[in-house]
Design an enzyme around this catalytic site. Structure first.
Site, PDB file in Angstrom:
ATOM      1  N   SER A 145       0.067   4.057  -8.560  1.00 50.25           N
ATOM      2  CA  SER A 145      -0.123   3.650  -7.170  1.00 50.25           C
ATOM      3  C   SER A 145      -0.047   2.124  -7.029  1.00 50.25           C
ATOM      4  O   SER A 145       0.932   1.511  -7.404  1.00 50.25           O
ATOM      5  CB  SER A 145      -1.448   4.204  -6.645  1.00 50.25           C
ATOM      6  OG  SER A 145      -1.573   4.041  -5.260  1.00 50.25           O
ATOM      7  N   ASP A 303       3.114   0.647  -0.679  1.00 51.11           N
ATOM      8  CA  ASP A 303       2.720   0.385  -2.062  1.00 51.11           C
ATOM      9  C   ASP A 303       3.779   0.958  -3.009  1.00 51.11           C
ATOM     10  O   ASP A 303       4.734   1.603  -2.556  1.00 51.11           O
ATOM     11  CB  ASP A 303       1.318   0.936  -2.338  1.00 51.11           C
ATOM     12  CG  ASP A 303       1.236   2.451  -2.287  1.00 51.11           C
ATOM     13  OD1 ASP A 303       2.108   3.078  -1.665  1.00 51.11           O
ATOM     14  OD2 ASP A 303       0.283   3.018  -2.853  1.00 51.11           O
ATOM     15  N   ASP A 305       4.235   3.488  -4.951  1.00 49.29           N
ATOM     16  CA  ASP A 305       4.654   4.891  -4.868  1.00 49.29           C
ATOM     17  C   ASP A 305       4.803   5.357  -3.424  1.00 49.29           C
ATOM     18  O   ASP A 305       5.037   6.538  -3.161  1.00 49.29           O
ATOM     19  CB  ASP A 305       3.707   5.813  -5.652  1.00 49.29           C
ATOM     20  CG  ASP A 305       2.297   5.868  -5.065  1.00 49.29           C
ATOM     21  OD1 ASP A 305       1.810   4.821  -4.586  1.00 49.29           O
ATOM     22  OD2 ASP A 305       1.677   6.950  -5.113  1.00 49.29           O
ATOM     23  N   ASP A 307       2.964   5.838  -0.730  1.00 48.08           N
ATOM     24  CA  ASP A 307       2.105   6.748   0.032  1.00 48.08           C
ATOM     25  C   ASP A 307       1.007   5.982   0.771  1.00 48.08           C
ATOM     26  O   ASP A 307       0.075   6.570   1.309  1.00 48.08           O
ATOM     27  CB  ASP A 307       1.500   7.825  -0.876  1.00 48.08           C
ATOM     28  CG  ASP A 307       0.509   7.275  -1.899  1.00 48.08           C
ATOM     29  OD1 ASP A 307       0.402   6.043  -2.023  1.00 48.08           O
ATOM     30  OD2 ASP A 307      -0.137   8.094  -2.582  1.00 48.08           O
TER      31      ASP A 307
END
Length: 384
Positions: A145, A303, A305, A307
């Site tokens: 993340s 960010d 990834d 999400d």
């Protein structure tokens, strides 16, 4: 002391571990504090999977820890007789993400479970979609993340496309804990492909995902009318959002979209930010500079990834860019969605506004205003 030193010596001297791993560990010989930190415990497989600093050792993210976690997942899938459905695998831009994805695929294949592995990096929401689109029993996402670059992680999703929740999370954790680092089954990538247990996925899933996103648009007519007058600056923060975010904006009709050039390409070192979190003001420094140059109306960042979304909007009176917190943008989206669904097709009798226990209480006011029942859940998308 004896336990972690014994494990360290095992890793250094056993031919089970590859030469690079043993070389890395030999370089810390005599450094008891470093050895203890790497080996005093196993990197814990928790409700969100794994997350840790990349490196050799039981308390680090490496191919052996990933293999053990995947073997535990495979054992749980086999116990549920879900092996014929397969597992979707995605990964982000971080160090060793593609390698960890292939290790997971090879362990699954060794257990007779087919892996559907994305050809290149993809955002977390698309992995969630792919699990359902392909009818998989589970999904794996290699990502940490918005953590700093020295981290990587391993998230597990179940057949509903959400991260694992009870009782599946407990079941998988118990299976992982039963295993030692040497217990993982493994075949080569070539063997997995020959057995038909490794399939590369890409454009078909991308197209289906984008098509599904378009269905969420309520007023395409309004976009058609005003998109040419709206200027957007976007930053993927060196992560997975660049291609899908630009594609959906372009296909909806937004022509004036500028991507921050210094943060456009994937880079697991995140060279322009110390912390790739779009909720941090520092992450928007370059995006806001470009916004000033382009006189942008809206500034977005995701960010690594993709999400998590950060938003700045231009104050037309002062000319300043104002940050919208997650609670602010969430409230605006909730009110817009509910009001426009009510206007265009009417609210369903079983409709719900769902918020987490840490989300603003303004959500309750919005729900009350439209006569919609509100539900609270624990923090995390998976509990929705």
């Amino acid at each position: 002391m004896a336990d972690y030193m014994e494990t360290y010596e095992q890793w250094v001297n056993s031919s089970f571990f590859d030469e690079d791993t043993r070389k890395e560990l030999k370089s810390i010989e005599g450094n008891e504090a470093e050895i203890r930190e790497r080996f005093f415990d196993d990197l814990e497989f928790g409700t969100a999977g794994l997350r840790g600093i990349i490196g050799a050792g039981t308390n680090r993210m490496n191919t052996y820890v990933v293999a053990r976690a995947t073997q535990g997942l495979a054992n749980y899938i086999l116990s549920r007789h879900g092996e014929k459905r397969g597992v979707a695998i995605a990964f982000d831009c971080r160090r060793f993400s593609p390698e960890f994805a292939d290790v997971a695929a090879c362990v699954l294949a060794a257990n007779g479970i087919k892996a559907f592995r994305f050809e290149s990096l993809r955002p977390t929401p698309e992995l969630s979609f792919a699990v359902r689109y392909l009818g998989c029993i589970a999904g794996i996402n290699i990502t940490a993340s918005h953590n700093p670059p020295e981290y990587n992680g391993y998230k597990v999703y179940w057949e509903d496309g959400a991260q694992i929740t009870p009782p599946n999370d407990i079941g998988i954790m118990l299976e992982v804990k039963k295993l030692s680092i040497e217990d993982s089954k493994m075949i080569t990538l070539e063997e997995a492909k020959e057995k038909g247990l490794y399939q590369v996925i890409g454009q078909e899933v991308d197209d289906a995902y984008i098509a599904e996103l378009k269905k969420l648009v309520i007023h395409q007519d309004t976009i058609d009318q005003y998109a040419k007058d709206i200027t957007v600056v976007y930053s993927p923060l060196h992560g997975t959002g660049n291609i899908p975010a630009r594609r959906i904006l372009a296909e909806l009709g937004f022509e004036n979209v500028y991507v921050v050039p210094e943060q456009e390409l994937p880079d697991g070192e995140f060279p322009t930010v110390s912390y790739p979190n779009p909720e941090a003001k520092e992450a928007f420094e370059l995006a806001l500079k470009l916004a000033e140059e382009k006189d942008a109306d809206l500034v977005l960042a995701t960010d690594p990834d993709a999400d998590r979304l950060g938003v700045y909007v231009k104050d037309t009176k002062s000319g300043e860019y104002k940050c919208l917190t997650g609670n602010m943008s969430g409230s605006l989206l909730a009110e817009y969605e509910i009001s426009q669904i009510k206007e265009t097709r009417g609210l369903p009798s079983d409709g719900r506004l769902i918020k987490s226990i840490v989300t603003t209480n303004m959500a309750a006011c919005i729900a009350d205003a439209y006569g919609v029942k509100m539900e609270e859940c624990l923090t995390g998308f998976k509990f929705i």
